[in-house]
Design a protein around this motif. Structure first.
Motif, short mmCIF file in Angstrom:
data_model
loop_
_atom_site.label_atom_id
_atom_site.label_comp_id
_atom_site.label_asym_id
_atom_site.label_seq_id
_atom_site.Cartn_x
_atom_site.Cartn_y
_atom_site.Cartn_z
N SER A 116 52.75 -27.48 91.29
CA SER A 116 51.67 -26.95 90.44
C SER A 116 50.61 -28.02 90.20
O SER A 116 49.42 -27.71 90.12
N ILE A 117 51.02 -29.26 90.12
CA ILE A 117 50.03 -30.31 89.92
C ILE A 117 49.15 -30.47 91.16
O ILE A 117 47.94 -30.61 91.07
N HIS A 171 45.54 -21.17 87.89
CA HIS A 171 44.77 -22.09 88.71
C HIS A 171 43.46 -21.47 89.15
O HIS A 171 42.57 -22.15 89.63
N TYR A 211 38.87 -37.94 88.32
CA TYR A 211 39.29 -36.76 87.56
C TYR A 211 40.77 -36.86 87.21
O TYR A 211 41.62 -36.99 88.08
N LEU A 240 35.18 -39.00 91.92
CA LEU A 240 35.53 -37.94 90.97
C LEU A 240 36.15 -38.49 89.69
O LEU A 240 35.86 -38.01 88.60
N VAL A 296 44.11 -35.42 86.47
CA VAL A 296 44.66 -34.12 86.88
C VAL A 296 45.30 -33.37 85.71
O VAL A 296 45.28 -32.15 85.66
N SER A 352 42.49 -27.38 93.60
CA SER A 352 41.43 -26.50 93.12
C SER A 352 40.36 -27.29 92.39
O SER A 352 39.17 -26.95 92.47
N ALA A 353 40.75 -28.39 91.71
CA ALA A 353 39.73 -29.22 91.04
C ALA A 353 38.77 -29.81 92.06
O ALA A 353 37.56 -29.87 91.84
N PRO A 363 31.21 -34.85 88.45
CA PRO A 363 31.21 -35.90 89.47
C PRO A 363 30.05 -36.86 89.24
O PRO A 363 28.97 -36.46 88.80
N GLU A 392 36.41 -27.11 93.43
CA GLU A 392 35.37 -26.74 92.47
C GLU A 392 34.28 -27.80 92.35
O GLU A 392 33.19 -27.51 91.91
N ARG A 393 34.62 -29.03 92.70
CA ARG A 393 33.68 -30.13 92.44
C ARG A 393 32.89 -30.62 93.64
O ARG A 393 31.87 -31.26 93.46
N VAL A 394 33.38 -30.37 94.82
CA VAL A 394 32.62 -30.84 95.99
C VAL A 394 32.40 -29.73 96.99
O VAL A 394 33.18 -28.80 97.10
N GLU A 418 48.54 -28.12 93.33
CA GLU A 418 47.65 -26.95 93.37
C GLU A 418 46.45 -27.18 92.47
O GLU A 418 45.31 -26.88 92.85
N SER A 419 46.68 -27.72 91.29
CA SER A 419 45.54 -27.87 90.38
C SER A 419 44.61 -28.98 90.84
O SER A 419 43.41 -28.89 90.66
N LEU A 420 45.15 -30.00 91.48
CA LEU A 420 44.21 -31.02 91.96
C LEU A 420 43.41 -30.53 93.16
O LEU A 420 42.22 -30.84 93.29
#
Ligand SMILES: Nc1nc2c(ncn2[C@@H]2O[C@H](COP(=O)(O)OP(=O)(O)OP(=O)(O)O)[C@@H](O)[C@H]2O)c(=O)[nH]1
Ligand SMILES: [Mg+2]
Ligand SMILES: [Zn+2]
Lengths: 268, 109
Positions: free
Chosen positions: B5-6, A16, A58, A56, A60, B12-13, A27, B16-18, B8-10
């Protein structure tokens, strides 16, 4: 972490922290877009002037799917057949691999990636057969993901035109969500688990290409209706192939080996 | 628990983006995604601790499953997560309800 025969280790749960691959998921804002229409407009917090809405959109799982697609190309370029073996804990994944390796390694080039939360036990069992193996420990993670597999493959370095078995973490839920880039997903179920499992874990049985019903030798001792189980599996996934075997006693393994040979030819 | 884990990844996403402190996160979770919204909520509280997302509200937009029946060629919305057409056929293609998406986030300016 990834452990290969030489003992090199890497942390599998640090993925991660890696920068994601920025594709077209930057974005972007839609000035006209409303957040959603579930009554949130009544929430005054949304309209205080000192906040800004960033759209976003996005996905996932997109990062995993992208890495899985890369793994898939990597396998295809080398004519490697990759199979993702999934089951609940103890259904017999490692036993089936041990037996398959003993019976087929003179004929096919085989190697194994072992996924477990902890321990090197399964990798040691595989190594005892003389087969190449890399262990990935996922720590708290309950499944392998495409990034862990890619790193495991770098240590394993399987030859072209070979078969890579990926033994996923024992779990009938989470591994179904994570594409690894494999050619086929094999779900293994044993007759001691109850014939209703396909209905209880539909994601797994829907995702699978093959259902391997194991521990057939135990049928006399348990209340398990093979036909009913297959019926449930087909209700969830009409196209699923079903093979019944006993990994330890050896019943009907020839059908599994034929299935494998057929896939190997198709992948090469 | 794959929700951990999902989530956690969202998280961190989003980080990273805002930029700035995040006040609200809106997710789209389809009923056929394999994710349980309540588990995501639980994991969200855990995963956001000590980050710019700590204390953020989590809105989850629920999307029902949609399938196209290959037997009778109709598209229908599912009342639950069982992949069955009203005609009784299980030979269906999923056309909706597998979403797992961060829709937007509201940040302090
Ligand atoms: N009777 C019988 N026992 C089996 C068979 N296959 C596996 N077992 C036993 O089931 C137990 C678990 O087998 P494993 O091969 O370790 O199962 P696994 O799916 O790799 O387990 P995890 O990796 O821990 O999820 C062992 O005691 C095996 O000997 C079979 O066909 N018949
Ligand atoms: Mg095992
Ligand atoms: Zn129908």
């Amino acid at each position: 972490m990834v452990t290969d025969l030489g003992g090199a280790q890497e942390h599998g749960d640090s993925d991660h922290g890696h920068p994601p691959d920025h594709g077209n998921d930057h974005p972007h804002s839609h000035g006209h877009d409303h957040p959603h229409d579930d009554g949130a407009a009544a929430d005054p917090v949304r309209h205080v002037p000192d906040t800004r809405l960033v759209e976003l959109e996005y996905d996932v799982l997109a990062k995993n799917d992208l890495l899985a697609a890369r793994n898939r190309v990597w396998f295809e370029d080398r004519g490697i057949l990759a199979l993702n073996l999934m089951s609940s804990p103890g259904a017999g994944k490692t036993s089936l691999l041990e037996r398959t390796i003993r019976d087929l390694s003179p004929e096919l080039m085989l190697s194994v990636i072992e996924g477990d939360q902890e321990t090197l036990l399964d990798a040691e069992r595989i190594r005892a057969t003389g087969c190449r193996v890399v262990q990935i420990n996922t720590g708290s993670g309950c499944h392998l993901d495409a990034d862990m597999l890619a790193r495991g493959l770098r240590s394993l370095d399987p030859p072209s035109q070979s078969v890579v078995f990926i033994e996923n973490v024992g779990n009938l839920v989470c591994p179904a969500l994570f594409d690894l880039g494999e050619r086929s997903k094999v779900v293994i179920m044993s007759v001691t688990e109850g014939d209703d499992k396909p209905l209880k874990y539909p994601h797994m049985f829907r995702a699978a290409d093959v259902l391997l019903l194991n521990k057939l030798d135990l049928l006399p001792y348990v209340n398990f209706d093979v036909e009913r189980c297959i019926g449930y599996a087909r209700q969830i996934n009409p196209g699923i192939e079903v093979l019944t075997v006993s990994a330890t006693r050896g019943d009907d393994l020839d059908r599994w080996y034929d299935w494998l040979r057929h896939r190997v030819t198709a992948a090469a | 628990m794959h929700e951990l884990s999902i989530t956690e990844s969202l998280v961190s996403a989003i980080l990273e983006r805002v930029e700035g402190r995040v006040q609200t996160v809106t997710l789209v979770i389809g009923r056929l995604s394999g994710l349980v919204p309540d588990s995501v909520r639980f994991c969200f509280d855990v995963c956001t601790q000590g980050t710019r997302l700590e204390g953020a509200a989590l809105d989850i937009i629920d999307i029902p499953g949609r399938v196209r029946c290959l037997t009778c060629d109709v598209e229908l919305e599912l009342p639950d997560t069982i992949l069955l057409c009203t005609c009784g056929s299980a030979n269906v293609d999923i056309v909706g309800g597998q979403e797992l998406r961060i829709k937007n986030v509201e940040v302090m300016v």
